[in-house]
Motif scaffolding. Structure first.
Motif, PDB file in Angstrom:
ATOM      1  N   PHE A   1       0.847  -1.349   0.100  1.00 54.40           N
ATOM      2  CA  PHE A   1      -0.242   0.160   0.039  1.00 54.40           C
ATOM      3  C   PHE A   1       0.769   1.240   0.216  1.00 54.40           C
ATOM      4  CE2 PHE A   1      -2.366  -3.424   1.979  1.00 54.40           C
ATOM      5  CZ  PHE A   1      -3.788  -3.441   1.170  1.00 54.40           C
ATOM      6  N   SER A   2       2.124   1.327   0.256  1.00 49.43           N
ATOM      7  CA  SER A   2       3.091   2.242   0.268  1.00 49.43           C
ATOM      8  C   SER A   2       2.702   3.650   0.995  1.00 49.43           C
ATOM      9  CB  SER A   2       3.392   2.570  -1.213  1.00 49.43           C
ATOM     10  OG  SER A   2       4.468   3.511  -1.563  1.00 49.43           O
ATOM     11  N   SER A   3       2.269   4.738   0.310  1.00 52.12           N
ATOM     12  CA  SER A   3       1.975   5.914   0.766  1.00 52.12           C
ATOM     13  C   SER A   3       0.447   6.166   0.698  1.00 52.12           C
ATOM     14  CB  SER A   3       3.027   6.984   0.151  1.00 52.12           C
ATOM     15  OG  SER A   3       2.824   7.070  -1.194  1.00 52.12           O
ATOM     16  N   ILE A   4      -0.184   5.183   0.736  1.00 54.12           N
ATOM     17  CA  ILE A   4      -1.730   5.591   0.210  1.00 54.12           C
ATOM     18  C   ILE A   4      -2.270   6.252   1.341  1.00 54.12           C
ATOM     19  CG2 ILE A   4      -2.557   3.490   1.046  1.00 54.12           C
ATOM     20  CD1 ILE A   4      -4.195   3.394  -1.319  1.00 54.12           C
ATOM     21  N   LYS A   5      -2.049   6.046   2.601  1.00 54.85           N
ATOM     22  CA  LYS A   5      -2.630   7.061   3.786  1.00 54.85           C
ATOM     23  C   LYS A   5      -2.353   8.435   3.446  1.00 54.85           C
ATOM     24  CE  LYS A   5      -3.091   5.173   7.810  1.00 54.85           C
ATOM     25  NZ  LYS A   5      -2.744   4.814   8.866  1.00 54.85           N
ATOM     26  N   SER A   6      -1.046   8.899   3.147  1.00 54.45           N
ATOM     27  CA  SER A   6      -0.677  10.172   2.993  1.00 54.45           C
ATOM     28  C   SER A   6      -1.307  10.682   1.805  1.00 54.45           C
ATOM     29  CB  SER A   6       1.093  10.084   3.022  1.00 54.45           C
ATOM     30  OG  SER A   6       1.705   9.580   4.156  1.00 54.45           O
ATOM     31  N   ILE A   7      -1.534   9.788   0.904  1.00 57.47           N
ATOM     32  CA  ILE A   7      -2.248  10.480  -0.359  1.00 57.47           C
ATOM     33  C   ILE A   7      -3.509  10.721  -0.003  1.00 57.47           C
ATOM     34  CG2 ILE A   7      -3.134   9.448  -2.657  1.00 57.47           C
ATOM     35  CD1 ILE A   7      -0.346   8.176  -3.124  1.00 57.47           C
ATOM     36  N   LEU A   8      -4.277   9.781   0.734  1.00 58.19           N
ATOM     37  CA  LEU A   8      -5.618  10.300   1.047  1.00 58.19           C
ATOM     38  C   LEU A   8      -5.774  11.565   2.036  1.00 58.19           C
ATOM     39  CD1 LEU A   8      -8.667   9.584   1.719  1.00 58.19           C
ATOM     40  CD2 LEU A   8      -7.725   8.259   3.496  1.00 58.19           C
ATOM     41  N   SER A   9      -4.932  11.672   2.831  1.00 57.75           N
ATOM     42  CA  SER A   9      -4.736  12.968   3.769  1.00 57.75           C
ATOM     43  C   SER A   9      -4.651  14.203   2.776  1.00 57.75           C
ATOM     44  CB  SER A   9      -3.486  12.808   4.841  1.00 57.75           C
ATOM     45  OG  SER A   9      -3.721  14.119   5.532  1.00 57.75           O
ATOM     46  N   MET A  10      -3.558  14.162   1.783  1.00 61.77           N
ATOM     47  CA  MET A  10      -3.481  15.289   1.078  1.00 61.77           C
ATOM     48  C   MET A  10      -4.766  15.666  -0.132  1.00 61.77           C
ATOM     49  SD  MET A  10      -0.579  13.711  -1.346  1.00 61.77           S
ATOM     50  CE  MET A  10      -0.447  15.197  -2.579  1.00 61.77           C
ATOM     51  N   ASN A  11      -5.004  14.364  -0.360  1.00 62.18           N
ATOM     52  CA  ASN A  11      -6.552  14.680  -1.288  1.00 62.18           C
ATOM     53  C   ASN A  11      -7.616  15.193  -0.572  1.00 62.18           C
ATOM     54  OD1 ASN A  11      -4.694  12.595  -3.337  1.00 62.18           O
ATOM     55  ND2 ASN A  11      -6.133  13.934  -4.357  1.00 62.18           N
ATOM     56  N   LEU A  12      -7.749  14.680   0.781  1.00 56.62           N
ATOM     57  CA  LEU A  12      -8.865  15.172   1.571  1.00 56.62           C
ATOM     58  C   LEU A  12      -8.763  16.839   1.611  1.00 56.62           C
ATOM     59  CD1 LEU A  12      -9.591  12.327   4.137  1.00 56.62           C
ATOM     60  CD2 LEU A  12     -11.113  13.250   2.161  1.00 56.62           C
ATOM     61  N   SER A  13      -7.580  17.366   2.057  1.00 56.93           N
ATOM     62  CA  SER A  13      -7.396  18.614   2.078  1.00 56.93           C
ATOM     63  C   SER A  13      -7.685  19.442   0.721  1.00 56.93           C
ATOM     64  CB  SER A  13      -5.839  18.988   2.608  1.00 56.93           C
ATOM     65  OG  SER A  13      -5.573  20.129   2.663  1.00 56.93           O
ATOM     66  N   LEU A  14      -7.392  18.857  -0.405  1.00 56.78           N
ATOM     67  CA  LEU A  14      -7.369  19.494  -1.566  1.00 56.78           C
ATOM     68  C   LEU A  14      -8.962  19.424  -1.915  1.00 56.78           C
ATOM     69  CD1 LEU A  14      -6.561  20.404  -4.414  1.00 56.78           C
ATOM     70  CD2 LEU A  14      -6.613  18.159  -5.181  1.00 56.78           C
ATOM     71  N   LEU A  15      -9.567  18.368  -1.471  1.00 56.45           N
ATOM     72  CA  LEU A  15     -11.099  18.363  -1.851  1.00 56.45           C
ATOM     73  C   LEU A  15     -11.887  19.544  -1.055  1.00 56.45           C
ATOM     74  CD1 LEU A  15     -13.487  17.202  -3.164  1.00 56.45           C
ATOM     75  CD2 LEU A  15     -13.613  15.656  -1.143  1.00 56.45           C
ATOM     76  N   VAL A  16     -11.240  19.908   0.023  1.00 59.20           N
ATOM     77  CA  VAL A  16     -11.889  21.010   0.913  1.00 59.20           C
ATOM     78  C   VAL A  16     -11.685  22.082   0.291  1.00 59.20           C
ATOM     79  CG1 VAL A  16     -11.812  22.167   3.099  1.00 59.20           C
ATOM     80  CG2 VAL A  16     -11.772  19.718   3.369  1.00 59.20           C
ATOM     81  N   HIS A  17     -10.500  22.523  -0.169  1.00 60.05           N
ATOM     82  CA  HIS A  17     -10.320  23.777  -0.889  1.00 60.05           C
ATOM     83  C   HIS A  17     -11.208  23.840  -2.205  1.00 60.05           C
ATOM     84  CE1 HIS A  17      -7.188  25.413   1.766  1.00 60.05           C
ATOM     85  NE2 HIS A  17      -6.415  24.359   1.530  1.00 60.05           N
ATOM     86  N   LEU A  18     -11.166  22.918  -2.868  1.00 54.15           N
ATOM     87  CA  LEU A  18     -11.972  23.001  -4.222  1.00 54.15           C
ATOM     88  C   LEU A  18     -13.500  23.090  -3.810  1.00 54.15           C
ATOM     89  CD1 LEU A  18     -10.320  19.733  -6.198  1.00 54.15           C
ATOM     90  CD2 LEU A  18     -10.018  22.313  -6.416  1.00 54.15           C
ATOM     91  N   GLU A  19     -14.065  22.445  -2.765  1.00 55.02           N
ATOM     92  CA  GLU A  19     -15.456  22.837  -2.699  1.00 55.02           C
ATOM     93  C   GLU A  19     -15.887  23.987  -2.170  1.00 55.02           C
ATOM     94  OE1 GLU A  19     -16.725  18.224  -1.374  1.00 55.02           O
ATOM     95  OE2 GLU A  19     -16.301  19.528   0.003  1.00 55.02           O
ATOM     96  N   ASN A  20     -14.749  24.524  -1.486  1.00 54.95           N
ATOM     97  CA  ASN A  20     -14.756  26.016  -1.016  1.00 54.95           C
ATOM     98  C   ASN A  20     -14.583  27.160  -2.241  1.00 54.95           C
ATOM     99  OD1 ASN A  20     -15.694  25.375   1.558  1.00 54.95           O
ATOM    100  ND2 ASN A  20     -13.552  25.115   2.422  1.00 54.95           N
ATOM    101  N   GLY A  21     -14.213  26.574  -3.243  1.00 55.76           N
ATOM    102  CA  GLY A  21     -13.663  27.603  -4.373  1.00 55.76           C
ATOM    103  C   GLY A  21     -12.463  27.890  -4.290  1.00 55.76           C
ATOM    104  N   ASN A  22     -11.505  27.590  -3.459  1.00 52.26           N
ATOM    105  CA  ASN A  22     -10.227  28.037  -3.483  1.00 52.26           C
ATOM    106  C   ASN A  22      -9.052  27.060  -4.106  1.00 52.26           C
ATOM    107  OD1 ASN A  22     -10.774  29.983  -1.542  1.00 52.26           O
ATOM    108  ND2 ASN A  22     -10.873  28.664   0.440  1.00 52.26           N
ATOM    109  N   VAL A  23      -9.462  27.113  -5.665  1.00 54.04           N
ATOM    110  CA  VAL A  23      -8.919  26.249  -6.424  1.00 54.04           C
ATOM    111  C   VAL A  23      -7.121  26.411  -6.253  1.00 54.04           C
ATOM    112  CG1 VAL A  23      -8.483  25.531  -8.857  1.00 54.04           C
ATOM    113  CG2 VAL A  23     -10.842  26.202  -7.924  1.00 54.04           C
ATOM    114  N   GLY A  24      -6.977  27.853  -6.457  1.00 54.25           N
ATOM    115  CA  GLY A  24      -5.463  28.298  -6.662  1.00 54.25           C
ATOM    116  C   GLY A  24      -4.773  27.490  -5.113  1.00 54.25           C
ATOM    117  N   LYS A  25      -5.380  28.186  -4.154  1.00 50.19           N
ATOM    118  CA  LYS A  25      -4.686  27.805  -2.903  1.00 50.19           C
ATOM    119  C   LYS A  25      -4.421  26.232  -2.481  1.00 50.19           C
ATOM    120  CE  LYS A  25      -4.741  28.754   2.148  1.00 50.19           C
ATOM    121  NZ  LYS A  25      -5.571  29.375   3.054  1.00 50.19           N
TER     122      LYS A  25
END
Length: 413
Positions: free
Chosen positions: A71-95
């Motif tokens: 599974f390598s770094s799949i848990k770290s990938i999940l964490s960073m993508n969940l953070s990205l999803l929050v920004h995308l849903e709030n309209g902060n695409v660039g940040k």
């Protein structure tokens, strides 16, 4: 952060406002697709982490190093993508993209390990009955929609390719004057680097499989084609034209980035080796030359003249296209190898160490030490090792191997 559309071109447009509306729709559609696909992707990652990684850890079915190998770094990938999803849903695409790209090293680690992960998974499925049962039970869950774990492990790799297309589409419909355009452009460049890394890894993996396949085709262990930095190019039958006018002899040739291997078929009467080959000669491509003797026009085949430092070959083929492909592949391989060798020679004087006072007073000793240093004769040593048998630790095995005067020995020319 919202992205405004790129300034329009007036050619072929009924009005500036219509053009702006079209750019705005494309930009909104790209952002919407990015958010929706990110939501689904994060859901799938959470399922894999919950029902495979965490439960396997709690049950202790697999050791920690084995779990990390799969599974390598799949848990770290999940964490960073969940953070990205929050920004995308709030309209902060660039940040969101800026923070996401600062953690892309987790994706690099994952894609570098993906082929090893498949290998470790296959080994554990053969070894552990408990793991086979567990994997089958988890895959049967309705949340996975009949997807196998092997397919689920490919999701981060596939997602990088999706990011590349989605972000490029978004950047193409965003004005350079937009405050978030610079962040978006950096994100596109960073994701493209990971995508190129995936492509390079796939090429290296495919090349390794080809080398292993050729190695299995060769009888015995005298001829070795597995070597660091070696690339498989092509293989095929060519007829050797003898110098004294006797009949041509069909031979199988394997072309690599640094070597041309000549082999003959094993006896068809042999049950185990009927479809294998015996390596006869290995011709290093360094300082080699290839020339068309016949076959410049679209006729029936032609001849190629191959010149090596210690040998010369005249080969022919009845197929013009096949002969032309051989010529192109040989020419390209020789040219690349010679250009690489030229660069190394130019850099060599800069790396040569200065003689110490002791070395200057005893130059004969220094020359003798240099002559036996393997690093000073890399090409010759490498050529000799191509067709040498691998060393064994047991003395009895060495005695047995040296006693076998195998006909599969390969001569370096």
């Amino acid at each position: 952060m919202s992205f405004s559309p790129r300034p329009p071109s007036l050619s072929g447009c009924n009005s500036i406002q219509e053009q702006r509306d079209r750019w705005e729709k494309k930009c909104s559609r790209a952002v919407k697709e990015l958010v929706q696909t990110e939501q689904h992707y994060c859901q799938q990652l959470e399922l894999v982490t919950t029902f495979f990684v965490e439960i396997l850890k709690a049950k202790g079915t697999l050791k920690e190093d084995v779990r990390e190998g799969i599974f390598s770094s799949i848990k770290s990938i999940l964490s960073m993508n969940l953070s990205l999803l929050v920004h995308l849903e709030n309209g902060n695409v660039g940040k969101g993209l800026e923070q996401f790209c600062s953690h892309l090293h987790h994706y690099n680690a994952y894609v570098d390990n993906i082929y090893n992960a498949n290998k470790v998974l296959a080994i554990q499925l053969k070894k552990s009955k408990a793991f086979r049962r567990f994997k089958k039970l988890q895959e049967a869950r309705p949340q996975f929609n009949n997807q196998k774990l092997e397919d689920l492990l490919q999701m981060p790799v596939q997602r990088i390719n999706q990011y590349e297309h989605l972000l490029q589409d978004l950047a193409a419909n965003t004005s350079p004057d937009n405050p978030g355009y610079e962040q978006l452009s950096k994100a596109v460049a960073a994701v493209c680097e990971v995508s190129q890394r995936i492509h390079d890894n796939a090429q290296r993996h495919e090349n390794h499989q080809q080398l292993c396949r050729v190695q299995k085709l060769l009888k015995g262990r005298k001829t070795r084609v597995l070597a660091p930095g070696r690339w498989f190019i092509r293989e095929g039958w060519l007829k050797i034209v003898p110098s004294k006018g006797s009949e041509t002899k069909p031979k199988m040739f394997f072309l690599f980035s640094d070597l041309l291997l000549e082999a003959k078929s094993c006896s068809p009467l042999s049950v185990s080796n009927g479809k294998k080959f015996v390596g006869q000669h290995a011709y290093p491509l360094q300082d080699a030359a290839v020339e068309k003797v016949f076959g410049h026009t679209r006729s029936h085949g032609g001849l190629l003249s191959l010149t090596f430092p210690k040998a010369k070959l005249l080969v022919m083929s009845n197929n013009h296209d096949d002969l032309n492909d051989w010529y192109q592949c040989l020419s390209s391989a020789i040219r690349k190898l010679q250009s690489k060798h030229t660069v190394v020679q130019r850099d060599e004087p800069c790396r040569r160490p200065l003689l110490s006072p002791v070395d200057q007073t005893n130059p004969v000793r220094k020359r003798n030490m240099t002559s036996i240093n393997p690093s000073n004769n890399v090409q010759n040593t490498g050529a000799e090792l191509e067709c040498s048998a691998p060393k064994r630790t047991k003395q009895s095995a060495d005695t047995k191997q040296s006693a076998e005067a195998s006909t599969s020995s390969c001569v370096i020319l």
